[in-house]
Write a protein that holds these residues in place. Structure first.
Motif, PDB file in Angstrom:
ATOM      1  N   GLY A 168      -7.832 -19.216  -1.933  1.00 19.02           N
ATOM      2  CA  GLY A 168      -7.992 -18.759  -0.557  1.00 19.02           C
ATOM      3  C   GLY A 168      -6.735 -18.866   0.274  1.00 19.02           C
ATOM      4  N   ASP A 169      -6.924 -19.070   1.559  1.00 24.18           N
ATOM      5  CA  ASP A 169      -5.830 -19.084   2.522  1.00 24.18           C
ATOM      6  C   ASP A 169      -4.911 -20.273   2.284  1.00 24.18           C
ATOM      7  N   GLY A 170      -3.608 -20.025   2.220  1.00 19.82           N
ATOM      8  CA  GLY A 170      -2.637 -21.099   2.025  1.00 19.82           C
ATOM      9  C   GLY A 170      -2.379 -21.834   3.331  1.00 19.82           C
ATOM     10  N   TYR A 257     -10.862 -12.935  -3.546  1.00 22.26           N
ATOM     11  CA  TYR A 257     -10.656 -14.382  -3.657  1.00 22.26           C
ATOM     12  C   TYR A 257     -11.928 -15.171  -3.338  1.00 22.26           C
ATOM     13  N   GLN A 258     -13.063 -14.513  -3.406  1.00 20.26           N
ATOM     14  CA  GLN A 258     -14.320 -15.227  -3.219  1.00 20.26           C
ATOM     15  C   GLN A 258     -14.601 -16.094  -4.446  1.00 20.26           C
ATOM     16  N   VAL A 259     -14.987 -17.340  -4.218  1.00 25.05           N
ATOM     17  CA  VAL A 259     -15.396 -18.213  -5.315  1.00 25.05           C
ATOM     18  C   VAL A 259     -16.868 -17.926  -5.587  1.00 25.05           C
ATOM     19  N   ASN A 260     -17.124 -17.197  -6.651  1.00 21.91           N
ATOM     20  CA  ASN A 260     -18.479 -16.817  -7.033  1.00 21.91           C
ATOM     21  C   ASN A 260     -18.762 -17.246  -8.468  1.00 21.91           C
ATOM     22  N   GLU A 284     -16.210 -16.764   1.685  1.00 23.65           N
ATOM     23  CA  GLU A 284     -15.267 -17.406   0.758  1.00 23.65           C
ATOM     24  C   GLU A 284     -15.946 -17.998  -0.472  1.00 23.65           C
ATOM     25  N   VAL A 285     -17.261 -18.243  -0.385  1.00 21.97           N
ATOM     26  CA  VAL A 285     -18.004 -18.818  -1.515  1.00 21.97           C
ATOM     27  C   VAL A 285     -19.437 -18.296  -1.486  1.00 21.97           C
TER      28      VAL A 285
END
Length: 316
Positions: A168-170, A257-260, A284-285
């Motif tokens: 995700g976002d740094g 970049y979704q955590v799925n 995001e998830v």
């Protein structure tokens, strides 16, 4: 464990501005202290090393976990916490930070601040004669990262040699996880889209630290590459506080970049999932990941209390 044990840590009077300021041994001692304070709490053992001490809590950013955990933490350690919003302070009416720091140093035993600009934190610490704790800036979130690694240690039994994948976002969260992971000997992998990667300076610092501890850093645009073989999977909201107006732009930039469940298949079968919260399920998830057997987000949230108690007890 008594006051002499806390004195032996050698951290009394220090600031807690970022994990880079602490040695690997000091960070591990803080984590171990957090675990011991958690044990005491669960066993209903009274431990009041901060009796008579007062912590001023400056909030320029709103919070759930930070306010509650610090306030309860001071109470459990026998001390008192004083909530100070921007509207409660003369900073909001133009008083310079150095004057505020000088005055608060005469009243309090420590200052915790949750703010936007990292420069505000640094200026406050420069002029305060009491410990200053970074409860979040736009640059870093060291209290959260310390609690995160405490949680991983509880679940995995070790830290050194593990792989943590941050997707995700740094942002500030990524920065503290990178520095903390390198300090503690983990292999850190960060996957972010172009334009949202961690700060170059933090990347350089992380690699320099990792070279001394046996850790490593990978920064990539490929989420699958980052998560491959990970022991720990971590994500954060796509639009952090202060960036809400960019929500739609970021939704497009972070779509891959979704955590799925599909992405998580590339992590180790026994991976643990972390999120600093609040979470936006479906962004995001997915709910399938954050509510799965792999998720330890509430252990993680609870450990904010105990990790911060360790910081407070050691510094104050």
């Amino acid at each position: 464990m008594g006051a002499e044990h806390l004195e032996a840590l050698g951290l009394k009077g220090r600031d807690f501005l970022g994990l880079a300021d602490y040695t690997p041994d000091e960070l591990r001692k803080l984590i171990d202290l957090g675990i011991e304070l958690k044990r005491k709490n669960k066993a209903n053992e009274v431990f009041h090393p901060l009796a008579g001490k007062t912590l001023g809590m400056i909030f320029e950013k709103s919070s759930t976990r930070t306010r509650v955990s610090f306030e309860v933490g001071m109470y459990q350690l026998g001390g008192h916490a004083l909530f100070l919003s921007r509207n409660d302070l003369q900073i909001g009416r133009g008083e310079i930070i150095s004057d505020t720091a000088g005055v608060l140093s005469r009243y309090l035993d420590g200052i915790m601040i949750r703010t936007f600009g990292h420069d505000i934190l640094l200026e406050l610490a420069e002029h305060a004669s009491i410990p200053v704790i970074n409860a979040l800036t736009d640059h870093s979130h060291p209290c959260q990262a310390l609690a995160d690694y405490m949680t991983v240690l509880e679940h995995k039994g070790k830290l050194e040699g593990l792989k943590i994948a941050y997707i995700g976002d740094g942002n500030n969260m990524a920065h503290s996880l990178m520095i903390g992971g390198a300090k503690l000997g983990l292999h850190v992998a960060v996957a972010s889209p172009e334009g949202y990667t961690p700060a170059e300076g933090v990347q350089a610092d992380t690699r320099a630290i990792a070279a001394q501890t046996g850790g490593s850093l990978l920064v990539t645009g490929d989420a699958r590459e980052a998560i491959e073989g990970a022991d720990i999977v971590y994500t954060d909201v796509w639009a952090s506080m202060g960036f809400e107006e960019e929500q739609k732009i970021r939704e497009k930039a972070f779509a891959a970049y979704q955590v799925n469940e599909e992405l998580a298949r590339y992590a180790k079968p026994d991976y643990v999932f972390l999120h600093c919260l609040p979470a936006h399920r479906g962004e995001e998830v997915t709910a399938g990941v954050i509510d799965s057997k792999h998720s330890i987000i509430f252990d993680e949230a609870e450990n904010r209390l105990h990790a911060q108690k360790a910081i407070l007890a050691a510094l104050l």
